[in-house]
Enzyme design. Structure first.
Site, PDB file in Angstrom:
ATOM      1  N   ILE A 191     135.485  16.917 122.427  1.00 21.09           N
ATOM      2  CA  ILE A 191     135.458  17.698 123.665  1.00 21.09           C
ATOM      3  C   ILE A 191     134.174  18.512 123.751  1.00 21.09           C
ATOM      4  CG2 ILE A 191     136.679  19.421 125.043  1.00 21.09           C
ATOM      5  CD1 ILE A 191     139.230  18.616 123.435  1.00 21.09           C
ATOM      6  N   CYS A 192     133.509  18.382 124.889  1.00 17.48           N
ATOM      7  CA  CYS A 192     132.262  19.104 125.163  1.00 17.48           C
ATOM      8  C   CYS A 192     131.259  18.832 124.030  1.00 17.48           C
ATOM      9  CB  CYS A 192     132.574  20.595 125.364  1.00 17.48           C
ATOM     10  SG  CYS A 192     131.174  21.522 126.009  1.00 17.48           S
TER      11      CYS A 192
END
Lengths: 166, 352
Positions: B144-145
């Site tokens: 994530i990210c």
């Protein structure tokens, strides 16, 4: 009023203060639009520009020095220099933004907007102004100066500490 | 006729607003606050300061291990806030055994750690532990990210250990889509920090994120005060807000490298990023990749995340776009009803 808060509950308090400030700008806007005297109208609209600018400056005042509205040269002297720069930037965009607010509110002159709807227009102009500001090269240069200055200061402090500790 | 009858009664509206504000503050008394995980879990592995959290659910299958790799700039508990807004829950519901890496506190020693500690050493140790525990050769990664960027690098070095890879709101082309982070960082001299690393206070990172769109935040807060409907998820709103304000300190060297090599020099898509002896080539990723990104993401523009499609062969690449923002894809009700179950199902289907 602190725009950049670090407590999730306080943001409602600060946002409420911002709402009340906007409400205080709505009265002269309605009077300015309704006025048939050109001089009075202009004076009121100038006052609105000043109020809007003041609202924005209040919103930024507590934290922008820490975000980069100072450069390496001015940082050690006087923070107010940074506000001069910020005011100059905001001054450039204010007339267009206020004019947009007036245009949008004027469309409802026969059936004036309730405060809640006016606030929507108001906050949208602030969002637009802020987006223009943070994307401008002048602002980015301020940020860059500040971050570079912070890095330089931190690195020098670390070097001094290491040197002291042998 | 009284002229004032047609004018809005501003004073009355202000008073009504104040009453609504008081009501909201009263509602705060009953809220659950503070960092917490919803799903039962324990720390099953530690290495230096890093730890691997293992989640326990009724349907988690040891044969289907998934490791969530979250960004280092925020805390990962946002993946498991409430039952309805938990990525961990969506994965468990689809039969996955869920693990999550926590990077650990940034102490004075960490200031000199470079990206290889996080992108390679920590990830490699975690993956070896999980596959060993589950008796599998491979696992699935959900990055994530910034964690997605880490996963892409890792998967290009160790394609043999990864069965499927999901990237969520992950920057790939760091200069695409007018990224404000790139704009603000492009002239900063990070080389000084690389020569003499100093940890970056988390408060400064929080301030940076807050400064990007402060008036949007005011608008949302006013909507919460004005509109009782928007208070239905008040507890979630407060939990997310608390999470937003809790950016951890950043390790100096790794942070400087990331900003310099990924943002300023865009080395990932140029195929020039070197991690120790490994030159990162996204073409080495051999597993199926699902790329989830948000069309209104102000931190990772869709052009930045979507650039991944140019680096993964079409037959192994899928993407799902979310009509919303960066955080919405992780905690938004709409994302949890549609996108995240689809993602969990995609992972399950890849095992068949």
């Amino acid at each position: 009023m602190n725009l950049f808060h670090t407590d999730p509950f306080n943001k409602y308090l600060y946002s409420s203060a911002f709402y009340i400030q906007a409400a205080n700008c709505y009265r002269p806007i309605l009077e300015g639009i309704a006025s048939t005297e050109p001089e009075q109208r202009e004076a009121l609209l100038n006052m609105i520009q000043d109020s809007w600018l003041q609202t924005m400056m209040n919103a930024y005042s507590s934290t922008l020095p820490g975000l980069g509205m100072v450069n390496a040269a001015t940082m050690q002297t006087n923070d107010s220099t940074s506000f001069v720069r910020l005011t100059q930037m905001l001054n450039r965009i204010t007339p267009q933004i206020i004019s947009e607010v007036i245009d949008r509110v004027s469309k409802h002159i026969n059936d004036p907007l309730i405060l809640e709807d006016f606030f929507e227009i108001w906050i949208e102009t602030c969002i637009k102004a802020h987006a223009e500001l943070v994307n401008s090269e002048e602002f980015i240069d301020c940020i860059t100066d500040f971050i570079n200055f912070s890095i330089k200061t931190s690195v020098e402090t670390m070097k001094a500490t290491e040197s002291k500790n042998g | 006729m009284d002229e004032s009858a047609d004018k809005p009664d501003i004073e009355e509206e202000i008073n009504a607003f104040r009453e609504k504000y008081k009501l909201l503050v009263e509602n705060f008394q009953n809220l659950k606050t503070g960092q917490s995980w919803h799903t039962p879990n324990d720390v099953s592995f530690t290495y230096k300061g890093m730890s691997v959290r293992e989640f326990h659910g009724p349907s988690g299958n040891q044969a289907n291990p998934v490791l969530i790799v979250y960004s280092h700039v925020n805390l990962p508990y946002v993946t498991d806030l409430t039952p309805q807004h938990s990525l961990v829950c969506r994965l468990i519901e689809a039969g996955h055994k869920v693990f999550l890496i926590e990077w650990g506190d940034v102490n004075s020693e960490a200031r000199t750690w470079d990206l290889s500690v996080y992108l390679h050493d920590y990830l490699d140790k975690s993956i070896d532990f999980i596959t060993g525990k589950c008796g599998m050769d491979k696992l699935d990664l959900v990055g994530i990210c910034q964690g997605g960027t880490f996963c892409l690098c890792y998967a290009s070095i160790h394609p043999e250990k990864i069965r499927s890879l999901v990237t969520m709101v992950t920057p790939v082309d760091f200069q695409a889509g007018e990224s404000i982070i790139w704009k603000w960082a492009r002239k900063v001299d990070f080389s000084q920090l690389e020569k003499m690393p100093v940890n970056i206070p988390g408060g400064m990172i929080t301030l940076f994120f807050q400064s990007l769109r402060p008036f949007d935040e005011i608008m949302r807060s006013i909507q919460v005060i004005q509109n009782p409907e928007s208070r239905k998820n008040l507890n979630l709103t407060v939990l997310v807000d608390q999470w937003v304000f809790e950016c951890p300190d950043q390790p100096g060297m790794a942070f400087a490298q990331f900003m310099h090599q990924f943002y300023q020099e865009n080395k990932l898509v140029r195929g020039e990023f070197k991690l120790g002896e490994h030159l990162i080539d996204l073409g080495n990723i051999g597993c199926p990749v699902l790329n989830l990104y948000a069309t209104a993401d102000h931190l990772v523009p869709p052009e930045s995340a979507g650039a991944l499609k140019n680096h993964i062969p079409r037959k192994r690449y899928s993407e799902i776009t979310y009509d919303g923002g960066h955080i919405g894809l992780m905690v938004g009700t709409k994302a949890h009803r549609t996108i995240l179950p689809q993602m969990a199902e995609w992972l399950a289907n890849n095992r068949k």
